[in-house]
Design an enzyme around this catalytic site. Structure first.
Site, PDB file in Angstrom:
ATOM      1  N   CYS A 159       0.791  -1.233   0.000  1.00  0.00           N
ATOM      2  CA  CYS A 159       0.000   0.000   0.000  1.00  0.00           C
ATOM      3  C   CYS A 159       0.824   1.284   0.000  1.00  0.00           C
ATOM      4  O   CYS A 159       0.260   2.373  -0.097  1.00  0.00           O
ATOM      5  CB  CYS A 159      -0.945  -0.003   1.193  1.00  0.00           C
ATOM      6  SG  CYS A 159      -1.955  -1.497   1.280  1.00  0.00           S
ATOM      7  N   HIS A 284      -3.527   7.693   6.427  1.00  0.00           N
ATOM      8  CA  HIS A 284      -3.648   6.398   5.753  1.00  0.00           C
ATOM      9  C   HIS A 284      -5.045   5.848   6.033  1.00  0.00           C
ATOM     10  O   HIS A 284      -5.710   5.360   5.124  1.00  0.00           O
ATOM     11  CB  HIS A 284      -2.557   5.450   6.244  1.00  0.00           C
ATOM     12  CG  HIS A 284      -2.514   4.159   5.497  1.00  0.00           C
ATOM     13  ND1 HIS A 284      -2.310   4.101   4.136  1.00  0.00           N
ATOM     14  CD2 HIS A 284      -2.670   2.867   5.919  1.00  0.00           C
ATOM     15  CE1 HIS A 284      -2.325   2.826   3.747  1.00  0.00           C
ATOM     16  NE2 HIS A 284      -2.548   2.066   4.798  1.00  0.00           N
ATOM     17  N   HIS A 318      -9.827   1.609  -0.461  1.00  0.00           N
ATOM     18  CA  HIS A 318      -8.365   1.537  -0.387  1.00  0.00           C
ATOM     19  C   HIS A 318      -7.853   1.029  -1.734  1.00  0.00           C
ATOM     20  O   HIS A 318      -8.093  -0.121  -2.100  1.00  0.00           O
ATOM     21  CB  HIS A 318      -7.959   0.593   0.742  1.00  0.00           C
ATOM     22  CG  HIS A 318      -6.495   0.615   1.064  1.00  0.00           C
ATOM     23  ND1 HIS A 318      -5.559   1.238   0.271  1.00  0.00           N
ATOM     24  CD2 HIS A 318      -5.798   0.077   2.100  1.00  0.00           C
ATOM     25  CE1 HIS A 318      -4.363   1.092   0.793  1.00  0.00           C
ATOM     26  NE2 HIS A 318      -4.480   0.391   1.907  1.00  0.00           N
TER      27      HIS A 318
END
Length: 395
Positions: A159, A284, A318
């Site tokens: 990520c 995040h 995400h």
């Protein structure tokens, strides 16, 4: 600006909020979720997904190695860069232009389709090309499409992949290896990633709720975001980057947030800024129990008084390897438009974690944002923070 700064062009972006900056900005600043419910990857279990609904370029005439949804996302993001790319190719020799892309899926979705068609025993179809699932495929696609022959590679650190791609672009410029770099990331939804996160029990069946006491996991999405990165002054600058690896666990973050805090600290130090000078922090903020508590601890360790914060994953899902570049693009929009991305959740902040000043209900910034920090934290404790600043002469 500092000696480490480099200019980030207007970004080319495609995500579940749209594929032009005006549409994306409207959704971003109004808190409009771009999630649709589908069981396309999980038959019998519908999930909220940040699926791209924009019309993507036709790849039927492309070389077989390049035919993938990942590359179609990149092609649309590249098209949205428009004049930036035209100007770049006319002013910089192709061997002085680099390409650095972050991705965790590449063309694996097309391999899934090929295996489903061939079955357990049958030969793979003629349309199958192994090369398009290689992690280097997205960068090679852009380089070959544009006739670029400079440094070309893909980074895959889960990520934080495309945040690290932008950091790598800065290094290529500072080392003198390139005069410009096309950098960013792309990831497309596929069964491998969706079911992989399901196996970790990290996916929510409902729209995610970052930093809520009721948070129960992430929503997954897809996107592509690209910048032309140059050593020029003015505009939006990538003024600082921070990278750390705390290697606490293969998938869980270090609970005290020390690795995440170190990445943010490095970005501030490189930019020559104090924590108090940051106007906006893109979290995040995945909506999992461990990530949000870790990140809140990291932020409040580094920032005695945290700046306005939001997680945009409640809007887009995400987007994994694309998230770092996508959220850098959101920070670019915040700085150039003087507004802050909305944080979407149920409003019931978890009292067990340190409080953060989330941007909710259309709250206007106390001061025009000029400095934004964006966090990307990945499996293996692979952390990256990007610090963007707006040259005041740009206003």
């Amino acid at each position: 600006m500092t000696a480490s700064s480099c200019r980030l062009s207007r970004p080319g972006v495609v995500c579940s909020l749209g594929d032009d900056l005006d549409t994306i900005g409207h959704a971003l600043f109004s808190g409009q979720r771009g999630l649709t419910t589908s069981d396309a990857f999980t038959p019998g279990r519908p999930l909220p997904l940040g699926q791209v609904t924009s019309e993507l370029p036709d790849d039927s005439q492309w070389p077989k190695d390049h035919r993938s949804r990942n590359n179609r996302l990149l092609a649309l993001a590249l098209a949205r860069l428009g004049d930036e790319i035209e100007s770049l190719l006319s002013s910089v020799p192709g061997d002085r232009i680099g390409v650095v892309i972050g991705s965790s899926t590449s063309g694996i979705g097309e391999t899934e389709s090929a295996l489903a068609e061939s079955g357990r025993e049958g030969p793979l179809p003629e349309t199958f090309a192994y090369a398009r699932q290689e992690l280097g495929a997205p960068a090679r696609f852009i380089a070959e499409r544009l006739g670029i022959t400079g440094p070309c590679y893909t980074l895959s650190t889960a990520c934080s992949s495309s945040a690290r791609a932008l950091a790598s672009a800065r290094r290529l410029l500072k080392s003198g290896q390139c005069d410009a770099v096309i950098a960013g990331g792309a990831d497309s939804l596929c069964r491998l990633t969706v079911n992989g996160f399901l196996s970790l029990e990290a996916v929510s069946d409902n729209p995610c709720q970052p930093f809520s006491r009721h948070r129960d996991g992430i929503n997954l999405g897809e996107a592509a975001a690209l910048f032309v990165v140059t050593p020029e002054s003015g505009g939006v600058q990538l003024a600082g980057v921070g990278e750390s690896v705390d290697a606490h666990h293969i998938s869980a973050p270090r609970p005290d947030g020390s690795g995440a805090a170190e990445a943010m600290r490095q970005a501030l130090e490189m930019a020559g800024l104090e924590a108090s000078e940051i106007d906006y922090l893109n979290l995040h903020g995945t909506g999992t129990a461990l990530n949000d508590s870790m990140e809140a601890a990291a932020v409040t360790t580094l920032f005695p008084t945290p700046p306005a914060c939001s997680s945009t994953k409640g809007l887009t899902g995400h987007t994994l390897g694309a998230a770092g570049a996508l959220e850098a693009a959101f920070c670019w929009l915040a700085l150039t438009q003087g507004r802050l991305p909305e944080h979407r959740f149920d409003g019931d902040y978890d009292p067990e974690i340190p409080p953060l000043p989330l941007v909710t209900n259309g709250a206007a910034p106390q001061r025009r944002p000029r400095r934004a920090l964006s966090n990307s934290f990945a499996f293996g404790g692979n952390n990256a923070s990007l610090l963007l600043t707006l040259d005041p002469r740009t206003e």
